[in-house]
Design an enzyme around this catalytic site. Structure first.
Site, short mmCIF file in Angstrom:
data_model
loop_
_atom_site.label_atom_id
_atom_site.label_comp_id
_atom_site.label_asym_id
_atom_site.label_seq_id
_atom_site.Cartn_x
_atom_site.Cartn_y
_atom_site.Cartn_z
N ASP A 110 -0.88 9.61 -4.18
CA ASP A 110 -1.01 9.35 -5.59
C ASP A 110 -2.36 8.86 -6.05
O ASP A 110 -2.67 8.83 -7.15
CB ASP A 110 -0.01 8.39 -6.30
N ASP B 153 -0.87 3.27 2.25
CA ASP B 153 -1.39 2.40 1.51
C ASP B 153 -2.89 2.66 1.44
O ASP B 153 -3.55 2.74 2.47
CB ASP B 153 -1.36 0.79 2.02
N GLU C 48 5.57 11.65 11.92
CA GLU C 48 5.69 10.96 10.45
C GLU C 48 4.91 9.48 10.80
O GLU C 48 5.47 9.03 11.33
CB GLU C 48 6.69 11.18 9.77
N LYS D 199 -8.57 -2.31 -2.88
CA LYS D 199 -8.86 -3.44 -3.68
C LYS D 199 -9.79 -4.48 -3.16
O LYS D 199 -10.63 -4.76 -3.68
CB LYS D 199 -7.50 -3.82 -4.03
N GLU E 167 7.37 9.21 -4.13
CA GLU E 167 7.08 10.45 -4.97
C GLU E 167 8.25 10.57 -6.23
O GLU E 167 7.91 11.05 -7.42
CB GLU E 167 7.32 11.80 -3.99
N THR F 189 9.52 11.99 -0.95
CA THR F 189 9.55 10.51 -0.19
C THR F 189 10.10 9.70 -1.68
O THR F 189 10.00 10.30 -2.82
CB THR F 189 8.31 9.90 -0.03
N GLU F 190 10.37 8.52 -1.19
CA GLU F 190 10.96 7.58 -2.19
C GLU F 190 9.69 7.37 -3.20
O GLU F 190 9.99 7.22 -4.48
CB GLU F 190 11.39 6.47 -1.61
N ASP G 221 1.14 0.68 15.93
CA ASP G 221 0.10 0.65 15.06
C ASP G 221 -0.58 2.01 15.24
O ASP G 221 -0.82 2.48 16.18
CB ASP G 221 -0.72 -0.32 15.42
#
Length: 234
Positions: A175, A138, A64, A142, A216, A213-214, A116
């Site tokens: 998302d 992430d 994961e 942006k 989600e 997941t948190e 990493d």
């Protein structure tokens, strides 16, 4: 237009367990002292490509990338005692929190590694992983100068393909619809076959076995749908 920075060919050294490391972190010390059995040091990991299954008791090894607070890896480990899971996380505090939860839930088929993810092939050999789980990374969309950090990019996904066994899969949730579309277009170009895909996981045939997941759970409360795909190495 801002110029994007390229990543170095080698991961940053020294690692936190090397003598020259100058930024000691209390959370790694606590993890080592209290939950050391869950921790793999970076200097150990870079010596393990090709030998992970041997180290993990002969069990299939799954990864994961970015464990958050550890809900998925903890529940999945309890549900899958016939697999060994490696949790890759970059934040010291999260590693401590995840290890604490694993200990509390007696999920012992897990190791945690601070490394990493952009240098995956430095720690895993070709065709060594039975699955890779990548949930809500992430998107780094942006600012253009930050886009070199994005995992949904050819550099990282090519490494995932190289490390997966034939028939093994990358499981990806997000998302962010625009990045999901990019991944859907990019993965087949890198050799993957997408055999599951939906823009609303909760209303899909795969919702029943999904471990939230948190992120989600938060998105569900806000009414935000989650995209999911499974991309398999033929």
């Amino acid at each position: 237009m801002a110029k994007q920075r390229s990543l170095p060919d080698q991961p940053h050294r020294p690692f936190y367990d090397e003598a020259d490391y100058r930024n000691p972190n209390p959370y790694i010390q606590r993890t080592t002292e209290q939950f050391g059995s869950f921790l793999i040091a970076p200097t150990e990991a870079i010596e393990l490509p090709g030998r992970w299954q041997e180290r993990c008791g002969g069990l299939p090894v799954e990864l994961e990338v970015g464990c958050g607070k550890g809900r998925f890896i903890t529940h999945y480990a309890k549900r899958s005692p016939d697999r060994f899971l490696i949790g890759l996380e970059i934040k010291f505090k999260r590693i401590y929190s995840i290890a604490k939860g694993l200990h509390r839930n007696e999920a012992h088929n897990v190791n945690l590694l601070r490394f990493d993810a952009q240098y995956l092939t430095h720690i895993f050999g070709p065709q060594e992983l039975s699955a890779v789980h990548l949930y809500f990374p992430d998107p780094w969309y942006k600012k253009e100068r930050h886009q070199h950090n994005r995992l949904i990019a050819p550099r990282f996904l090519s490494q995932v393909f190289q490390c997966l066994k034939p028939g093994a899969s990358l499981h990806y949730k997000t998302d962010h619809c625009a990045v999901f579309e990019e991944a859907s277009a990019m993965l087949p170009e890198l050799g993957f076959v997408i055999d599951r895909q939906t823009t609303d996981l909760r209303q899909s045939p795969w919702a029943e076995n999904n471990i939230e997941t948190e992120f989600e759970t938060t998105f569900k409360k806000l009414g935000i749908s989650c995209c999911y795909l499974r991309a398999t190495r033929p």
